[in-house]
Motif scaffolding. Structure first.
Motif, PDB file in Angstrom:
ATOM      1  N   ASP A  50       0.778  -1.231   0.000  1.00 28.88           N
ATOM      2  CA  ASP A  50       0.000   0.000   0.000  1.00 28.88           C
ATOM      3  C   ASP A  50       0.816   1.290   0.000  1.00 28.88           C
ATOM      4  O   ASP A  50       0.231   2.372   0.065  1.00 28.88           O
ATOM      5  N   GLY A  51       2.134   1.192  -0.035  1.00 26.75           N
ATOM      6  CA  GLY A  51       2.950   2.404   0.001  1.00 26.75           C
ATOM      7  C   GLY A  51       2.711   3.278  -1.215  1.00 26.75           C
ATOM      8  O   GLY A  51       2.463   2.771  -2.319  1.00 26.75           O
ATOM      9  N   PRO A  52       2.771   4.600  -1.065  1.00 27.85           N
ATOM     10  CA  PRO A  52       2.496   5.500  -2.185  1.00 27.85           C
ATOM     11  C   PRO A  52       3.596   5.507  -3.242  1.00 27.85           C
ATOM     12  O   PRO A  52       3.359   5.885  -4.384  1.00 27.85           O
ATOM     13  N   SER A  53       4.819   5.079  -2.854  1.00 25.98           N
ATOM     14  CA  SER A  53       5.907   5.058  -3.825  1.00 25.98           C
ATOM     15  C   SER A  53       6.636   3.716  -3.756  1.00 25.98           C
ATOM     16  O   SER A  53       6.585   3.013  -2.746  1.00 25.98           O
ATOM     17  N   ILE A  54       7.291   3.391  -4.862  1.00 26.68           N
ATOM     18  CA  ILE A  54       8.074   2.158  -4.953  1.00 26.68           C
ATOM     19  C   ILE A  54       9.400   2.480  -5.622  1.00 26.68           C
ATOM     20  O   ILE A  54       9.531   3.473  -6.341  1.00 26.68           O
ATOM     21  N   GLY A  55      10.379   1.632  -5.396  1.00 31.17           N
ATOM     22  CA  GLY A  55      11.661   1.767  -6.067  1.00 31.17           C
ATOM     23  C   GLY A  55      11.718   0.803  -7.237  1.00 31.17           C
ATOM     24  O   GLY A  55      11.489  -0.396  -7.066  1.00 31.17           O
ATOM     25  N   VAL A  56      11.977   1.316  -8.425  1.00 32.09           N
ATOM     26  CA  VAL A  56      12.135   0.466  -9.597  1.00 32.09           C
ATOM     27  C   VAL A  56      13.596   0.479 -10.028  1.00 32.09           C
ATOM     28  O   VAL A  56      14.278   1.501  -9.918  1.00 32.09           O
ATOM     29  N   CYS A  57      14.072  -0.649 -10.490  1.00 30.57           N
ATOM     30  CA  CYS A  57      15.463  -0.775 -10.894  1.00 30.57           C
ATOM     31  C   CYS A  57      15.672  -0.097 -12.242  1.00 30.57           C
ATOM     32  O   CYS A  57      15.018  -0.429 -13.223  1.00 30.57           O
ATOM     33  N   LYS A  58      16.573   0.866 -12.260  1.00 30.24           N
ATOM     34  CA  LYS A  58      16.929   1.567 -13.497  1.00 30.24           C
ATOM     35  C   LYS A  58      18.164   0.945 -14.128  1.00 30.24           C
ATOM     36  O   LYS A  58      18.287   0.890 -15.339  1.00 30.24           O
ATOM     37  N   ALA A  59      19.082   0.458 -13.293  1.00 29.26           N
ATOM     38  CA  ALA A  59      20.321  -0.140 -13.799  1.00 29.26           C
ATOM     39  C   ALA A  59      20.885  -1.078 -12.744  1.00 29.26           C
ATOM     40  O   ALA A  59      20.644  -0.901 -11.551  1.00 29.26           O
ATOM     41  N   SER A  60      21.627  -2.064 -13.207  1.00 26.58           N
ATOM     42  CA  SER A  60      22.310  -2.967 -12.284  1.00 26.58           C
ATOM     43  C   SER A  60      23.562  -3.511 -12.957  1.00 26.58           C
ATOM     44  O   SER A  60      23.633  -3.572 -14.191  1.00 26.58           O
ATOM     45  N   GLU A 101      36.461 -14.236   1.597  1.00 26.64           N
ATOM     46  CA  GLU A 101      36.943 -13.825   0.279  1.00 26.64           C
ATOM     47  C   GLU A 101      35.849 -13.072  -0.485  1.00 26.64           C
ATOM     48  O   GLU A 101      34.686 -13.495  -0.510  1.00 26.64           O
ATOM     49  N   LEU A 102      36.238 -11.966  -1.109  1.00 22.75           N
ATOM     50  CA  LEU A 102      35.318 -11.194  -1.933  1.00 22.75           C
ATOM     51  C   LEU A 102      35.083 -11.950  -3.235  1.00 22.75           C
ATOM     52  O   LEU A 102      36.031 -12.258  -3.963  1.00 22.75           O
ATOM     53  N   LEU A 103      33.829 -12.271  -3.521  1.00 23.48           N
ATOM     54  CA  LEU A 103      33.477 -12.995  -4.736  1.00 23.48           C
ATOM     55  C   LEU A 103      32.967 -12.067  -5.836  1.00 23.48           C
ATOM     56  O   LEU A 103      33.174 -12.335  -7.017  1.00 23.48           O
ATOM     57  N   ALA A 104      32.291 -10.994  -5.439  1.00 26.14           N
ATOM     58  CA  ALA A 104      31.716 -10.087  -6.429  1.00 26.14           C
ATOM     59  C   ALA A 104      31.360  -8.752  -5.786  1.00 26.14           C
ATOM     60  O   ALA A 104      31.151  -8.673  -4.576  1.00 26.14           O
ATOM     61  N   THR A 105      31.303  -7.734  -6.615  1.00 31.54           N
ATOM     62  CA  THR A 105      30.769  -6.439  -6.199  1.00 31.54           C
ATOM     63  C   THR A 105      29.631  -6.101  -7.158  1.00 31.54           C
ATOM     64  O   THR A 105      29.663  -6.468  -8.329  1.00 31.54           O
ATOM     65  N   GLY A 106      28.633  -5.419  -6.628  1.00 33.33           N
ATOM     66  CA  GLY A 106      27.483  -5.102  -7.464  1.00 33.33           C
ATOM     67  C   GLY A 106      26.942  -3.725  -7.198  1.00 33.33           C
ATOM     68  O   GLY A 106      27.307  -3.061  -6.221  1.00 33.33           O
ATOM     69  N   ARG A 107      26.058  -3.324  -8.091  1.00 31.36           N
ATOM     70  CA  ARG A 107      25.458  -1.998  -8.031  1.00 31.36           C
ATOM     71  C   ARG A 107      24.027  -2.092  -8.545  1.00 31.36           C
ATOM     72  O   ARG A 107      23.770  -2.731  -9.565  1.00 31.36           O
ATOM     73  N   PHE A 108      23.105  -1.484  -7.828  1.00 25.28           N
ATOM     74  CA  PHE A 108      21.700  -1.373  -8.243  1.00 25.28           C
ATOM     75  C   PHE A 108      21.327   0.100  -8.128  1.00 25.28           C
ATOM     76  O   PHE A 108      21.623   0.731  -7.121  1.00 25.28           O
ATOM     77  N   VAL A 109      20.662   0.631  -9.123  1.00 24.80           N
ATOM     78  CA  VAL A 109      20.131   1.985  -9.048  1.00 24.80           C
ATOM     79  C   VAL A 109      18.613   1.876  -8.998  1.00 24.80           C
ATOM     80  O   VAL A 109      17.998   1.333  -9.920  1.00 24.80           O
ATOM     81  N   HIS A 110      18.037   2.344  -7.897  1.00 20.18           N
ATOM     82  CA  HIS A 110      16.586   2.402  -7.764  1.00 20.18           C
ATOM     83  C   HIS A 110      16.134   3.841  -7.966  1.00 20.18           C
ATOM     84  O   HIS A 110      16.697   4.760  -7.373  1.00 20.18           O
ATOM     85  N   VAL A 111      15.110   4.020  -8.792  1.00 21.15           N
ATOM     86  CA  VAL A 111      14.435   5.302  -8.931  1.00 21.15           C
ATOM     87  C   VAL A 111      13.095   5.141  -8.230  1.00 21.15           C
ATOM     88  O   VAL A 111      12.382   4.161  -8.457  1.00 21.15           O
ATOM     89  N   PHE A 112      12.771   6.075  -7.376  1.00 18.01           N
ATOM     90  CA  PHE A 112      11.505   6.010  -6.645  1.00 18.01           C
ATOM     91  C   PHE A 112      10.436   6.709  -7.467  1.00 18.01           C
ATOM     92  O   PHE A 112      10.642   7.812  -7.970  1.00 18.01           O
ATOM     93  N   VAL A 113       9.315   5.999  -7.619  1.00 22.91           N
ATOM     94  CA  VAL A 113       8.227   6.490  -8.463  1.00 22.91           C
ATOM     95  C   VAL A 113       6.913   6.368  -7.717  1.00 22.91           C
ATOM     96  O   VAL A 113       6.761   5.549  -6.808  1.00 22.91           O
TER      97      VAL A 113
END
Length: 137
Positions: A50-60, A101-113
């Motif tokens: 029911d939240g008025p906004s959500i985060g959508v993935c723009k890039a990963s 041990e570091l296996l991976a690094t990642g990035r997600f960009v969320h845009v709130f809409v």
């Protein structure tokens, strides 16, 4: 791991190994996405229904530095990178629990809409405060 404000365990499953005997790349995305969304629900006040906004993935993206394989337990480190007015860049580090041990690094960009119209809106104030308090280095 100490460079991340939040750490979460992510157990691998038998079927996570691919034909090459290591955890398939898609599983790393699942680990990142699950960690981010669990943090959003538990600490950021995200209301999935029911939240008025959500985060959508723009890039990963994800960069792999070593291989994991079942039955490894992964530890996903989470921190905030860029915190904009309507978007948030999540940064992750994925480590093997048994040896760090570091296996991976990642990035997600969320845009709130806006949930109804899917137009960008400011990051909710409570979420911004939680990110600033817990995930900004």
């Amino acid at each position: 791991m100490d460079e991340y404000g939040h750490l979460a365990s992510f157990a691998t499953r038998w079927n996570d190994n691919d034909v090459y005997g290591h955890v398939n790349n898609a599983v790393y995305y699942e680990a990142m996405d699950t960690t981010i969304n669990t943090w959003l629900i538990e600490h950021g006040g995200l209301d999935l229904v029911d939240g008025p906004s959500i985060g959508v993935c723009k890039a990963s993206s994800c960069e792999y530095t070593a291989s994991g394989s079942y039955p490894d337990v992964l530890v996903v480190g989470l921190r905030a990178g860029r915190l904009g007015s309507t978007s948030l860049t999540w940064e992750t580090g994925i480590f093997r629990e048994r040896d760090g041990e570091l296996l991976a690094t990642g990035r997600f960009v969320h845009v709130f809409v806006d949930r109804a119209h899917r137009r960008p809106v400011p990051i909710p104030a409570a979420l911004r405060a939680a990110v600033e308090a817990r995930l900004v280095a």
